[in-house]
Design a protein around this motif. Structure first.
Motif, mmCIF file in Angstrom:
data_model
loop_
_atom_site.group_PDB
_atom_site.id
_atom_site.type_symbol
_atom_site.label_atom_id
_atom_site.label_comp_id
_atom_site.label_asym_id
_atom_site.label_seq_id
_atom_site.Cartn_x
_atom_site.Cartn_y
_atom_site.Cartn_z
ATOM 1 N N CYS A 43 1.006 -1.180 0.044
ATOM 2 C CA CYS A 43 -0.026 0.466 -0.121
ATOM 3 C C CYS A 43 0.455 1.023 0.060
ATOM 4 N N VAL A 44 0.560 2.134 -0.893
ATOM 5 C CA VAL A 44 1.845 3.375 -1.018
ATOM 6 C C VAL A 44 0.411 4.853 -1.032
ATOM 7 N N HIS A 45 -0.882 4.254 -0.659
ATOM 8 C CA HIS A 45 -1.212 5.624 0.001
ATOM 9 C C HIS A 45 -2.655 5.060 0.394
ATOM 10 N N LEU A 46 -2.855 6.092 1.370
ATOM 11 C CA LEU A 46 -3.850 5.545 2.537
ATOM 12 C C LEU A 46 -4.364 7.333 2.907
ATOM 13 N N GLN A 47 -5.549 7.069 2.612
ATOM 14 C CA GLN A 47 -6.280 8.375 3.145
ATOM 15 C C GLN A 47 -7.783 7.845 3.837
ATOM 16 N N ASN A 48 -7.776 7.262 4.747
ATOM 17 C CA ASN A 48 -9.006 7.319 6.144
ATOM 18 C C ASN A 48 -10.063 7.468 4.856
ATOM 19 N N GLU A 49 -11.030 7.185 5.435
ATOM 20 C CA GLU A 49 -12.600 6.819 5.391
ATOM 21 C C GLU A 49 -13.045 9.063 6.652
ATOM 22 N N SER A 50 -13.896 9.993 6.023
ATOM 23 C CA SER A 50 -13.947 10.639 7.402
ATOM 24 C C SER A 50 -15.491 11.046 6.924
ATOM 25 N N GLU A 51 -15.875 11.816 7.774
ATOM 26 C CA GLU A 51 -17.861 12.440 7.929
ATOM 27 C C GLU A 51 -17.828 12.920 6.121
ATOM 28 N N GLY A 52 -16.597 13.832 5.455
ATOM 29 C CA GLY A 52 -16.992 14.045 4.485
ATOM 30 C C GLY A 52 -16.584 13.915 3.336
ATOM 31 N N TYR A 54 -14.895 9.992 1.438
ATOM 32 C CA TYR A 54 -14.816 8.359 1.263
ATOM 33 C C TYR A 54 -13.174 8.478 1.085
ATOM 34 N N GLY A 55 -12.898 7.003 1.699
ATOM 35 C CA GLY A 55 -11.793 7.069 1.733
ATOM 36 C C GLY A 55 -10.607 6.670 0.390
ATOM 37 N N GLN A 56 -9.169 5.987 0.240
ATOM 38 C CA GLN A 56 -8.673 5.876 -0.595
ATOM 39 C C GLN A 56 -7.488 5.280 -0.599
ATOM 40 N N GLN A 57 -7.308 4.146 -0.645
ATOM 41 C CA GLN A 57 -5.567 2.905 -0.510
ATOM 42 C C GLN A 57 -5.516 2.884 -2.391
ATOM 43 N N VAL A 58 -4.623 3.132 -2.112
ATOM 44 C CA VAL A 58 -3.576 2.860 -3.365
ATOM 45 C C VAL A 58 -2.364 2.040 -3.137
ATOM 46 N N TRP A 59 -2.832 0.672 -4.107
ATOM 47 C CA TRP A 59 -1.173 -0.279 -3.789
ATOM 48 C C TRP A 59 -0.729 -0.267 -5.472
ATOM 49 N N PHE A 60 0.587 -0.575 -4.877
ATOM 50 C CA PHE A 60 1.386 -1.150 -6.307
ATOM 51 C C PHE A 60 2.094 -2.136 -5.888
ATOM 52 N N PHE A 61 1.914 -2.576 -7.124
ATOM 53 C CA PHE A 61 2.770 -4.257 -6.930
ATOM 54 C C PHE A 61 3.658 -5.159 -8.060
ATOM 55 N N GLU A 62 4.731 -5.605 -8.617
ATOM 56 C CA GLU A 62 5.403 -6.112 -9.522
ATOM 57 C C GLU A 62 4.493 -7.138 -9.521
ATOM 58 N N ALA A 63 4.436 -7.152 -11.235
ATOM 59 C CA ALA A 63 4.489 -8.548 -11.706
ATOM 60 C C ALA A 63 5.551 -8.651 -13.240
ATOM 61 N N THR A 64 5.130 -10.755 -12.646
ATOM 62 C CA THR A 64 6.100 -10.856 -13.772
ATOM 63 C C THR A 64 4.608 -11.294 -14.888
ATOM 64 N N GLY A 65 4.693 -11.244 -16.302
ATOM 65 C CA GLY A 65 3.338 -11.580 -16.610
ATOM 66 C C GLY A 65 4.252 -12.605 -18.406
ATOM 67 N N ILE A 66 3.506 -13.875 -18.689
ATOM 68 C CA ILE A 66 4.406 -14.784 -19.085
ATOM 69 C C ILE A 66 2.742 -14.685 -20.676
ATOM 70 N N ASP A 67 2.832 -14.289 -21.670
ATOM 71 C CA ASP A 67 2.122 -14.300 -23.029
ATOM 72 C C ASP A 67 1.874 -15.093 -23.413
ATOM 73 N N THR A 68 0.868 -15.127 -24.445
ATOM 74 C CA THR A 68 0.499 -16.550 -24.898
ATOM 75 C C THR A 68 1.717 -16.983 -25.759
ATOM 76 N N VAL A 69 2.480 -16.445 -26.153
ATOM 77 C CA VAL A 69 3.264 -17.095 -27.052
ATOM 78 C C VAL A 69 5.023 -17.572 -26.278
ATOM 79 N N GLY A 70 4.729 -16.737 -25.119
ATOM 80 C CA GLY A 70 6.154 -17.689 -23.836
ATOM 81 C C GLY A 70 6.528 -16.414 -23.154
ATOM 82 N N ARG A 71 6.531 -14.868 -23.919
ATOM 83 C CA ARG A 71 8.016 -14.458 -24.060
ATOM 84 C C ARG A 71 7.343 -13.520 -22.597
ATOM 85 N N ARG A 72 8.272 -13.607 -21.277
ATOM 86 C CA ARG A 72 8.669 -13.132 -19.850
ATOM 87 C C ARG A 72 8.389 -11.203 -20.116
ATOM 88 N N HIS A 73 6.721 -10.577 -18.953
ATOM 89 C CA HIS A 73 7.203 -8.971 -19.106
ATOM 90 C C HIS A 73 7.084 -8.653 -17.881
#
Length: 159
Positions: A43-52, A54-73
């Protein structure tokens, strides 16, 4: 802007929900669900919900994706969640091939969340114009009332 947040202990259900959103993000881009993997979820950004607002959370992640032809991204993901009445609602997810694009996404989402309508020039203009109009109409009404009262029959006989 470097992503930073005070250490917060999130419940296991939140970690699972965010992890599932990250997996879905990879699947929407047609990466192999068995060979692709999500790493470094945080989680890289957290803003709690208040009276006025809504709250917000922003999450980051890294991923290794393998496409349909087998290439790594190497992919950089972002997940934005809205906190509404204590419930997490997914707002948007995004996958980027560049860290800078993800940072730009964070800056935009945080700035949009932090900017309020009251800071807008157009809102400021319309609020001032409306206040001025109310003052002018009130002054005209009071003037008309004073003229009407001064013309009453008992007002003329009293003087």
């Amino acid at each position: 802007m470097t992503p930073s947040i005070d250490p917060v202990q999130f419940p296991r259900q939140i970690w699972q929900a965010v992890s599932e959103q990250a997996r879905r993000c990879l699947l929407r881009r047609d990466f192999c669900p068995d060979q692709s993997r999500v790493e470094n979820l945080r989680c890289v950004h957290l803003q709690n919900e208040s009276e006025g607002r809504y709250g917000q959370q922003v999450w980051f992640f890294e991923a290794t994706g393998i496409d349909t032809v087998g290439r790594r991204h190497m992919l950089y993901g972002a997940i934005e969640l809205s906190i509404q009445y204590g419930l997490l609602e997914p707002s948007q997810t995004a996958l980027f091939e560049d860290i800078e694009q993800r940072q730009k996404f964070l800056r935009q989402e945080v700035l949009i969340a932090e900017s309020t309508a009251w800071k807008s020039r157009s809102t400021n203009f319309w609020v001032r114009t409306t206040c001025l109009a109310v003052i002018v109409v009130s002054a005209m009404w009071l003037t008309m009332l004073a003229l009407y009262i001064s013309q009453w029959p008992f007002a003329a006989s009293a003087s």
